[in-house]
Design a protein around this motif. Structure first.
Motif, PDB file in Angstrom:
ATOM      1  N   LYS A   5       1.548   1.573  -9.108  1.00 19.97           N
ATOM      2  CA  LYS A   5       0.389   1.890  -9.952  1.00 19.97           C
ATOM      3  C   LYS A   5       0.831   2.587 -11.227  1.00 19.97           C
ATOM      4  CE  LYS A   5      -2.645   5.143  -8.941  1.00 19.97           C
ATOM      5  NZ  LYS A   5      -3.722   5.905  -8.280  1.00 19.97           N
ATOM      6  N   LYS A   6       1.854   3.439 -11.114  1.00 20.94           N
ATOM      7  CA  LYS A   6       2.393   4.115 -12.303  1.00 20.94           C
ATOM      8  C   LYS A   6       2.942   3.098 -13.296  1.00 20.94           C
ATOM      9  CE  LYS A   6       3.591   8.586 -10.256  1.00 20.94           C
ATOM     10  NZ  LYS A   6       4.703   9.513  -9.891  1.00 20.94           N
ATOM     11  N   THR A   7       3.563   2.035 -12.771  1.00 21.10           N
ATOM     12  CA  THR A   7       4.087   0.987 -13.639  1.00 21.10           C
ATOM     13  C   THR A   7       2.944   0.309 -14.395  1.00 21.10           C
ATOM     14  OG1 THR A   7       5.897   0.599 -12.091  1.00 21.10           O
ATOM     15  CG2 THR A   7       5.458  -1.131 -13.697  1.00 21.10           C
TER      16      THR A   7
ATOM     17  N   LEU B  60       0.836  -1.214   0.000  1.00 18.56           N
ATOM     18  CA  LEU B  60       0.000   0.000   0.000  1.00 18.56           C
ATOM     19  C   LEU B  60       0.864   1.254   0.000  1.00 18.56           C
ATOM     20  CD1 LEU B  60      -2.826  -1.044   2.488  1.00 18.56           C
ATOM     21  CD2 LEU B  60      -3.123  -0.445   0.076  1.00 18.56           C
ATOM     22  N   ILE B  61       1.959   1.228   0.762  1.00 19.59           N
ATOM     23  CA  ILE B  61       2.883   2.370   0.791  1.00 19.59           C
ATOM     24  C   ILE B  61       3.512   2.587  -0.588  1.00 19.59           C
ATOM     25  CG2 ILE B  61       5.087   3.198   1.742  1.00 19.59           C
ATOM     26  CD1 ILE B  61       4.286   1.709   4.358  1.00 19.59           C
ATOM     27  N   LEU B  62       3.829   1.487  -1.260  1.00 24.37           N
ATOM     28  CA  LEU B  62       4.482   1.568  -2.570  1.00 24.37           C
ATOM     29  C   LEU B  62       3.488   1.705  -3.726  1.00 24.37           C
ATOM     30  CD1 LEU B  62       7.200  -1.217  -2.156  1.00 24.37           C
ATOM     31  CD2 LEU B  62       7.556   1.257  -2.086  1.00 24.37           C
ATOM     32  N   MET B  63       2.202   1.684  -3.427  1.00 21.10           N
ATOM     33  CA  MET B  63       1.199   1.670  -4.489  1.00 21.10           C
ATOM     34  C   MET B  63       1.295   2.858  -5.455  1.00 21.10           C
ATOM     35  SD  MET B  63      -2.884   0.978  -4.210  1.00 21.10           S
ATOM     36  CE  MET B  63      -3.864   0.761  -5.700  1.00 21.10           C
ATOM     37  N   PRO B  64       1.572   4.090  -4.981  1.00 18.21           N
ATOM     38  CA  PRO B  64       1.714   5.185  -5.955  1.00 18.21           C
ATOM     39  C   PRO B  64       2.772   4.906  -7.019  1.00 18.21           C
ATOM     40  CG  PRO B  64       1.539   6.056  -3.731  1.00 18.21           C
ATOM     41  CD  PRO B  64       1.668   4.570  -3.588  1.00 18.21           C
TER      42      PRO B  64
ATOM     43  N   ILE C 269      -2.672  -8.510  -8.595  1.00 18.34           N
ATOM     44  CA  ILE C 269      -3.866  -8.825  -9.396  1.00 18.34           C
ATOM     45  C   ILE C 269      -4.954  -7.774  -9.169  1.00 18.34           C
ATOM     46  CG2 ILE C 269      -5.772 -10.470  -9.684  1.00 18.34           C
ATOM     47  CD1 ILE C 269      -3.675 -12.668  -8.882  1.00 18.34           C
ATOM     48  N   LEU C 270      -5.223  -7.448  -7.906  1.00 21.54           N
ATOM     49  CA  LEU C 270      -6.262  -6.464  -7.574  1.00 21.54           C
ATOM     50  C   LEU C 270      -5.882  -5.078  -8.086  1.00 21.54           C
ATOM     51  CD1 LEU C 270      -7.115  -7.603  -3.932  1.00 21.54           C
ATOM     52  CD2 LEU C 270      -8.505  -7.912  -5.985  1.00 21.54           C
ATOM     53  N   GLN C 271      -4.586  -4.740  -8.008  1.00 21.28           N
ATOM     54  CA  GLN C 271      -4.132  -3.436  -8.500  1.00 21.28           C
ATOM     55  C   GLN C 271      -4.307  -3.339 -10.017  1.00 21.28           C
ATOM     56  OE1 GLN C 271      -0.457  -1.070  -7.086  1.00 21.28           O
ATOM     57  NE2 GLN C 271       0.249  -2.151  -8.888  1.00 21.28           N
ATOM     58  N   ASN C 272      -3.994  -4.404 -10.730  1.00 19.52           N
ATOM     59  CA  ASN C 272      -4.179  -4.418 -12.197  1.00 19.52           C
ATOM     60  C   ASN C 272      -5.648  -4.262 -12.560  1.00 19.52           C
ATOM     61  OD1 ASN C 272      -1.449  -4.707 -12.687  1.00 19.52           O
ATOM     62  ND2 ASN C 272      -1.538  -6.934 -12.880  1.00 19.52           N
ATOM     63  N   LEU C 273      -6.525  -4.940 -11.803  1.00 21.54           N
ATOM     64  CA  LEU C 273      -7.962  -4.809 -12.051  1.00 21.54           C
ATOM     65  C   LEU C 273      -8.419  -3.369 -11.821  1.00 21.54           C
ATOM     66  CD1 LEU C 273      -9.322  -8.074 -10.372  1.00 21.54           C
ATOM     67  CD2 LEU C 273      -9.316  -7.539 -12.822  1.00 21.54           C
ATOM     68  N   TYR C 274      -7.882  -2.746 -10.779  1.00 18.23           N
ATOM     69  CA  TYR C 274      -8.230  -1.354 -10.463  1.00 18.23           C
ATOM     70  C   TYR C 274      -7.814  -0.427 -11.593  1.00 18.23           C
ATOM     71  CZ  TYR C 274      -7.748   3.242  -8.290  1.00 18.23           C
ATOM     72  OH  TYR C 274      -7.799   4.595  -8.021  1.00 18.23           O
TER      73      TYR C 274
END
Length: 307
Positions: free
Chosen positions: A130-132, A123-127, A297-302
């Motif tokens: 997510k850009k990737t 979650l901390i690294l998500m920004p 997987i959830l991040q890609n779906l988002y």
């Protein structure tokens, strides 16, 4: 442009090597220089543990091999700021072990603690990650123009033609706001995290001595299945391979153009390596890997839904 990218990749590789070589797990060896293993779990015993074990069988192994553990702190009282052991251990391994221990004590489950710690870090690294994922979508949009560029310069190997090709490719990247290095960014972040979790698990007795659900966290699936006859470890292997494949599926689906076949072979090779490794890694690391893959997987779906 290619030269700059190569230089940046070399710098990244050098940085990884510096961190990885500045401190690592030392395996305990007997008088004949053979690696000492815990017969009940199959785990190679770590010599440079960071806190005291509680399991009597593990304590006996250390005593028989003349390893002084009496001066080590209890895992419940472990302080990551004591006994500096190099950049890698002091910045990654010990703080990570301390976080897992504290959350594990709070939840009364070190397995659940590994899951929570993994989710917090992701979650901390998500920004950044997510850009990737977004960059992957942008590359997919630019793919038709990149394919035309490849056809245009097919067979043209002169230095002048390659310079023109690089310039036109840069213009396409600028048009779609693509960062060429972003594709390897997630791997660059994931690799130190994977090694840090492995080091923390191997060097912290409270983690590799305990159980989570039906799994002994220090036991490898190979030993769990073939020695201890605990067939639940088959489920662990299936989850590791399954979640990894699904997390790679987006990358596989997005591949097209001249480099698509090579990229797909690379991904399938990585999947095969992970499948083999899943047999010999402690269950605690498998729990981390499954959690991390599910998050991806959830991040890609988002990202796809947002698109």
């Amino acid at each position: 442009m290619n030269k700059n990218n190569n230089n940046k990749k070399k710098i990244i590789i050098i940085l990884i090597c510096v961190f990885l070589l500045s401190g690592c797990t030392k395996q305990l060896k007997d008088e004949d220089k053979n690696v000492v293993t815990n017969k009940s779990t199959g785990q190679s015993i770590t010599e440079n543990i960071i806190c005291k074990p509680k399991n009597k069988d593990v304590i006996k192994i250390y005593e028989e091999n003349n390893v002084k553990i009496s001066k080590l702190p209890d895992c419940d009282n472990f302080n990551p700021l004591t006994n500096y052991e190099g950049l890698w251990t002091s910045i990654f391994v010990k703080p990570l072990a301390w976080v897992i221990l504290k959350i594990g004590k709070l939840l009364n489950s070190y397995g659940a603690s590994i899951i929570i710690t993994c989710l917090l870090i992701r979650l901390i690294l998500m920004p950044v990650t997510k850009k990737t994922a977004i960059q992957s979508e942008l590359i997919k949009k630019a793919q038709p123009e990149l394919e035309k560029l490849e056809k245009k310069y097919k067979g043209k190997e002169s230095q002048e033609d390659q310079a023109k090709k690089a310039q036109e490719m840069m213009m396409i990247y600028q048009k779609y706001k693509i960062n060429p290095l972003s594709g390897c960014l997630l791997s660059f972040i994931q690799l130190p995290l994977l090694f840090a979790f492995l080091e923390s698990i191997n060097r912290t007795p409270a983690l590799f001595e305990n159980n989570f659900l039906v799994f002994q966290m220090g036991t490898t699936p190979w030993v769990g299945i073939f020695q201890n006859h605990n067939y639940w470890y088959i489920l662990l292997i299936i989850l590791i391979i399954g979640t990894t494949f699904i997390s790679f599926r987006k990358t596989l689906k997005d591949q097209s153009g001249p480099t698509a076949t090579q990229m797909k072979y690379t991904i399938y090779f990585m999947l095969a390596m992970i499948s083999v490794a899943s047999l010999t890694l402690p269950a605690a690391l498998g729990i981390y890997w499954i959690t991390s893959s599910l998050f991806t997987i959830l991040q890609n779906l988002y990202v796809e839904r947002k698109k």
